[in-house]
Design an enzyme around this catalytic site. Sequence first.
Site, mmCIF file in Angstrom:
data_model
loop_
_atom_site.group_PDB
_atom_site.id
_atom_site.type_symbol
_atom_site.label_atom_id
_atom_site.label_comp_id
_atom_site.label_asym_id
_atom_site.label_seq_id
_atom_site.Cartn_x
_atom_site.Cartn_y
_atom_site.Cartn_z
ATOM 1 N N ASP A 10 -8.229 3.739 4.857
ATOM 2 C CA ASP A 10 -8.031 3.629 3.286
ATOM 3 C C ASP A 10 -7.354 5.087 3.105
ATOM 4 O O ASP A 10 -8.169 6.131 3.098
ATOM 5 C CB ASP A 10 -9.269 3.557 2.545
ATOM 6 C CG ASP A 10 -9.323 3.549 1.001
ATOM 7 O OD1 ASP A 10 -8.278 4.019 0.470
ATOM 8 O OD2 ASP A 10 -10.220 3.281 0.342
ATOM 9 N N ASP A 34 -0.049 2.247 -4.672
ATOM 10 C CA ASP A 34 0.221 2.787 -5.660
ATOM 11 C C ASP A 34 -1.105 2.730 -6.785
ATOM 12 O O ASP A 34 -1.727 3.560 -7.428
ATOM 13 C CB ASP A 34 1.660 2.260 -6.465
ATOM 14 C CG ASP A 34 1.892 3.158 -7.955
ATOM 15 O OD1 ASP A 34 1.572 4.419 -7.982
ATOM 16 O OD2 ASP A 34 2.841 2.764 -8.703
ATOM 17 N N SER A 123 7.973 0.618 1.192
ATOM 18 C CA SER A 123 8.515 -0.404 0.761
ATOM 19 C C SER A 123 8.105 -1.607 1.604
ATOM 20 O O SER A 123 8.774 -2.762 1.485
ATOM 21 C CB SER A 123 10.091 -0.063 1.075
ATOM 22 O OG SER A 123 10.508 0.721 -0.084
ATOM 23 N N THR A 124 7.152 -1.777 2.539
ATOM 24 C CA THR A 124 6.995 -2.890 3.182
ATOM 25 C C THR A 124 5.755 -3.803 2.580
ATOM 26 O O THR A 124 5.614 -4.904 3.196
ATOM 27 C CB THR A 124 6.252 -2.412 4.750
ATOM 28 O OG1 THR A 124 4.882 -1.874 4.356
ATOM 29 C CG2 THR A 124 7.200 -1.552 5.360
ATOM 30 N N GLY A 125 5.387 -3.553 1.392
ATOM 31 C CA GLY A 125 4.480 -4.625 0.525
ATOM 32 C C GLY A 125 5.520 -5.375 -0.048
ATOM 33 O O GLY A 125 6.335 -6.091 0.123
#
Length: 173
Positions: A10, A34, A123-125
Amino acid sequence: MKKINLKVSDITKEKVCAIVNAANSSLMGGGGVDGAIHNAGGSTIAKECRQIRQSLYPNGLPTGQAVHTTAGNLPCTYIIHTVGPVYKSSTDESEQLLANCYTNSLRLAFDLGCDSIAFPAISTGIYGYPKEKAAIIAYKAVSRFLEQNNMEVNFIFSTQQNKKIFEQSIKNL
């Protein structure tokens, strides 16, 4: 010597100098990493992000740039906010913008005196960047930075599967 670690964890619990937030341009929180950082860090982060928006980036943080806030309730010292590109197709521009996220975050951390940093897979989500391509871009950007700078870089993954995708993608670099 490259000091790159890969782990499943986490990111809000990482005890490093700086945690990188895969932010949106508003800097006001959202989903994924975020939202987790804003929720765990508390209202101080949002307050400082509002100040950054009012003073430096009234139209939002541009893609590839990086800014910092304090960490609120998190165990790190700083949060470095960067906005990754939304993936549309593999273009040189999107690749460069993603690389800039890593490079600009590392430079900012270095300027702040940090010796350790934790990155999510930017940016991979929801932004849809293919994990394999993003891994190669991230690893190359970090490796270039570490050729001239000494810092411990941690790539933090939410699942073992995402860590494995990263490891397989960079195996032959």
